[in-house]
Design a protein around this motif. Structure first.
Motif, PDB file in Angstrom:
ATOM      1  N   ALA A  23     -18.383 -32.387  -9.007  1.00  0.00           N
ATOM      2  CA  ALA A  23     -19.084 -33.605  -8.593  1.00  0.00           C
ATOM      3  C   ALA A  23     -18.325 -34.858  -8.984  1.00  0.00           C
ATOM      4  O   ALA A  23     -18.352 -35.869  -8.270  1.00  0.00           O
ATOM      5  CB  ALA A  23     -20.485 -33.621  -9.192  1.00  0.00           C
ATOM      6  N   LYS A  24     -17.621 -34.816 -10.102  1.00  0.00           N
ATOM      7  CA  LYS A  24     -16.868 -35.992 -10.549  1.00  0.00           C
ATOM      8  C   LYS A  24     -15.798 -36.398  -9.546  1.00  0.00           C
ATOM      9  O   LYS A  24     -15.461 -37.581  -9.430  1.00  0.00           O
ATOM     10  CB  LYS A  24     -16.220 -35.697 -11.903  1.00  0.00           C
ATOM     11  N   GLY A  25     -15.256 -35.430  -8.821  1.00  0.00           N
ATOM     12  CA  GLY A  25     -14.206 -35.744  -7.864  1.00  0.00           C
ATOM     13  C   GLY A  25     -14.683 -35.845  -6.431  1.00  0.00           C
ATOM     14  O   GLY A  25     -13.887 -36.052  -5.522  1.00  0.00           O
ATOM     15  N   ALA A  26     -15.992 -35.711  -6.214  1.00  0.00           N
ATOM     16  CA  ALA A  26     -16.540 -35.730  -4.859  1.00  0.00           C
ATOM     17  C   ALA A  26     -16.975 -37.138  -4.463  1.00  0.00           C
ATOM     18  O   ALA A  26     -17.274 -37.981  -5.304  1.00  0.00           O
ATOM     19  CB  ALA A  26     -17.722 -34.772  -4.755  1.00  0.00           C
ATOM     20  N   ASP A  27     -17.016 -37.367  -3.153  1.00  0.00           N
ATOM     21  CA  ASP A  27     -17.510 -38.645  -2.640  1.00  0.00           C
ATOM     22  C   ASP A  27     -19.024 -38.645  -2.517  1.00  0.00           C
ATOM     23  O   ASP A  27     -19.662 -39.700  -2.610  1.00  0.00           O
ATOM     24  CB  ASP A  27     -16.892 -38.924  -1.260  1.00  0.00           C
ATOM     25  N   SER A  28     -19.616 -37.478  -2.277  1.00  0.00           N
ATOM     26  CA  SER A  28     -21.067 -37.389  -2.136  1.00  0.00           C
ATOM     27  C   SER A  28     -21.532 -35.975  -2.420  1.00  0.00           C
ATOM     28  O   SER A  28     -20.742 -35.028  -2.439  1.00  0.00           O
ATOM     29  CB  SER A  28     -21.516 -37.813  -0.733  1.00  0.00           C
ATOM     30  N   ILE A  29     -22.826 -35.869  -2.653  1.00  0.00           N
ATOM     31  CA  ILE A  29     -23.477 -34.582  -2.847  1.00  0.00           C
ATOM     32  C   ILE A  29     -24.546 -34.430  -1.770  1.00  0.00           C
ATOM     33  O   ILE A  29     -25.309 -35.361  -1.504  1.00  0.00           O
ATOM     34  CB  ILE A  29     -24.171 -34.495  -4.220  1.00  0.00           C
ATOM     35  N   GLU A  30     -24.592 -33.279  -1.127  1.00  0.00           N
ATOM     36  CA  GLU A  30     -25.667 -32.999  -0.196  1.00  0.00           C
ATOM     37  C   GLU A  30     -26.469 -31.823  -0.730  1.00  0.00           C
ATOM     38  O   GLU A  30     -25.936 -30.730  -0.915  1.00  0.00           O
ATOM     39  CB  GLU A  30     -25.145 -32.691   1.210  1.00  0.00           C
ATOM     40  N   LEU A  31     -27.734 -32.080  -1.005  1.00  0.00           N
ATOM     41  CA  LEU A  31     -28.642 -31.051  -1.492  1.00  0.00           C
ATOM     42  C   LEU A  31     -29.320 -30.403  -0.297  1.00  0.00           C
ATOM     43  O   LEU A  31     -29.945 -31.088   0.514  1.00  0.00           O
ATOM     44  CB  LEU A  31     -29.678 -31.672  -2.427  1.00  0.00           C
ATOM     45  N   LYS A  32     -29.208 -29.087  -0.184  1.00  0.00           N
ATOM     46  CA  LYS A  32     -29.689 -28.381   0.992  1.00  0.00           C
ATOM     47  C   LYS A  32     -30.583 -27.211   0.599  1.00  0.00           C
ATOM     48  O   LYS A  32     -30.417 -26.621  -0.473  1.00  0.00           O
ATOM     49  CB  LYS A  32     -28.514 -27.819   1.812  1.00  0.00           C
ATOM     50  N   CYS A 213     -26.987 -37.690  -2.012  1.00  0.00           N
ATOM     51  CA  CYS A 213     -27.081 -38.554  -3.183  1.00  0.00           C
ATOM     52  C   CYS A 213     -25.699 -38.762  -3.779  1.00  0.00           C
ATOM     53  O   CYS A 213     -24.739 -38.080  -3.409  1.00  0.00           O
ATOM     54  CB  CYS A 213     -28.028 -37.962  -4.225  1.00  0.00           C
ATOM     55  N   LEU A 214     -25.598 -39.687  -4.713  1.00  0.00           N
ATOM     56  CA  LEU A 214     -24.363 -39.902  -5.436  1.00  0.00           C
ATOM     57  C   LEU A 214     -24.159 -38.771  -6.438  1.00  0.00           C
ATOM     58  O   LEU A 214     -25.135 -38.174  -6.916  1.00  0.00           O
ATOM     59  CB  LEU A 214     -24.403 -41.235  -6.183  1.00  0.00           C
ATOM     60  N   PRO A 215     -22.901 -38.459  -6.788  1.00  0.00           N
ATOM     61  CA  PRO A 215     -22.670 -37.384  -7.741  1.00  0.00           C
ATOM     62  C   PRO A 215     -23.438 -37.562  -9.052  1.00  0.00           C
ATOM     63  O   PRO A 215     -23.933 -36.584  -9.623  1.00  0.00           O
ATOM     64  CB  PRO A 215     -21.153 -37.443  -7.962  1.00  0.00           C
ATOM     65  N   SER A 216     -23.573 -38.799  -9.517  1.00  0.00           N
ATOM     66  CA  SER A 216     -24.266 -39.051 -10.785  1.00  0.00           C
ATOM     67  C   SER A 216     -25.767 -38.787 -10.700  1.00  0.00           C
ATOM     68  O   SER A 216     -26.443 -38.661 -11.721  1.00  0.00           O
ATOM     69  CB  SER A 216     -24.023 -40.496 -11.230  1.00  0.00           C
TER      70      SER A 216
END
Length: 263
Positions: A23-32, A213-216
């Motif tokens: 997640a630290k290196g990702a632009d976004s997180i998609e929860l599915k 959402c944002l990685p954080s």
């Protein structure tokens, strides 16, 4: 890569540590979360979804009948989107963000996203492109080569990661599959929630619910979303079906059968 193949929604401590690192290196997180077909009617009512607000899409995949491209972790896809035109993507998964060259990260067409679902997650890298509403249809009709769908950056990304000797025009058109996408903010939920219903030609369906959402924010939003859906009587603890994998396997079997019949 950690995949969702069991009925538990809890990740191990090692998997959580891996997810945090990605997640630290990702632009976004998609929860599915995919839900079983029998829940669809209940979900529509419980979340107050209006089917007439849904956007119609057609999704085309490109691979060999034995899915050599997918086996190498590469997905080539094109979409026709009602009211918006068309788009394309060449996707690589799984990836580790820190191992990707900085030159890729600097491209505005490139992005890294973590898809997290009950019991698993995967980090992917995507090179995206825009196109016309009829581009993919013309390819499916044999009126233009597959490679013409994709940008120069996408073709270079494909060549770097596809199996050696396998070009875009060596692939078959798999699909299209009919999709309805509905984005809404259901009562009691303060974030946009996306529902995608994929209709397979054998009359099976997959409904996927997702939010970005944002990685954080990953764990907070995941907890809030699971609590919200559970409160609405939506069960997301079942075995997770991935839309792309299901579509690729279905259409690859159809293409292989077609080729056998034509010989």
């Amino acid at each position: 890569m950690t995949t969702a193949k069991n009925r538990s929604v809890r990740l191990s401590d090692e998997a959580i540590a891996e997810l945090l690192a990605l997640a630290k290196g990702a632009d976004s997180i998609e929860l599915k979360a995919s839900v079983c077909d029998s829940q669809v009617g209940h979900i529509v009512n419980a979340l107050e979804l209006d089917a007439l607000d849904a956007q119609v899409r057609q999704v085309f995949f490109f691979d060999t009948p034995d899915l050599r491209l997918n086996e190498a972790g590469v997905v080539a896809r094109a979409r026709r989107i009602q009211g918006k035109g068309g788009d394309t993507v060449v996707k690589l998964r799984p990836v580790v963000p820190d191992q990707l060259p900085e030159s890729l990260r600097m491209s505005p067409a490139f992005g890294i996203e973590v898809d997290a679902m009950p019991g698993g997650f995967v980090c992917s890298a995507s090179m995206k492109g825009k196109g016309g509403i009829n581009d993919a249809r013309e390819v499916a009709l044999g009126q233009r080569p597959i490679k013409k769908l994709f940008t120069k950056e996408q073709r270079a990304f494909f060549t770097e990661h596809a199996p050696e000797g396998l070009g875009l025009d060596d692939l078959s058109v798999l699909g299209p599959i009919f999709v309805l996408k509905l984005k809404s903010v259901p009562p009691g939920y303060e974030r946009p929630l996306v529902g995608e219903m994929w209709f397979y030609p054998d009359n099976t369906r997959i409904l996927e619910l997702s939010t970005k959402c944002l990685p954080s924010e990953t764990f907070q939003v995941a907890a809030e979303t699971i609590a919200y859906l559970s409160g609405k009587g939506v069960d997301v603890s079942g075995e997770q079906q991935t839309k792309t994998k299901t579509a690729l396997e279905y259409f690859a079997q159809q293409e292989a059968a077609r080729r056998i019949a034509s010989t």
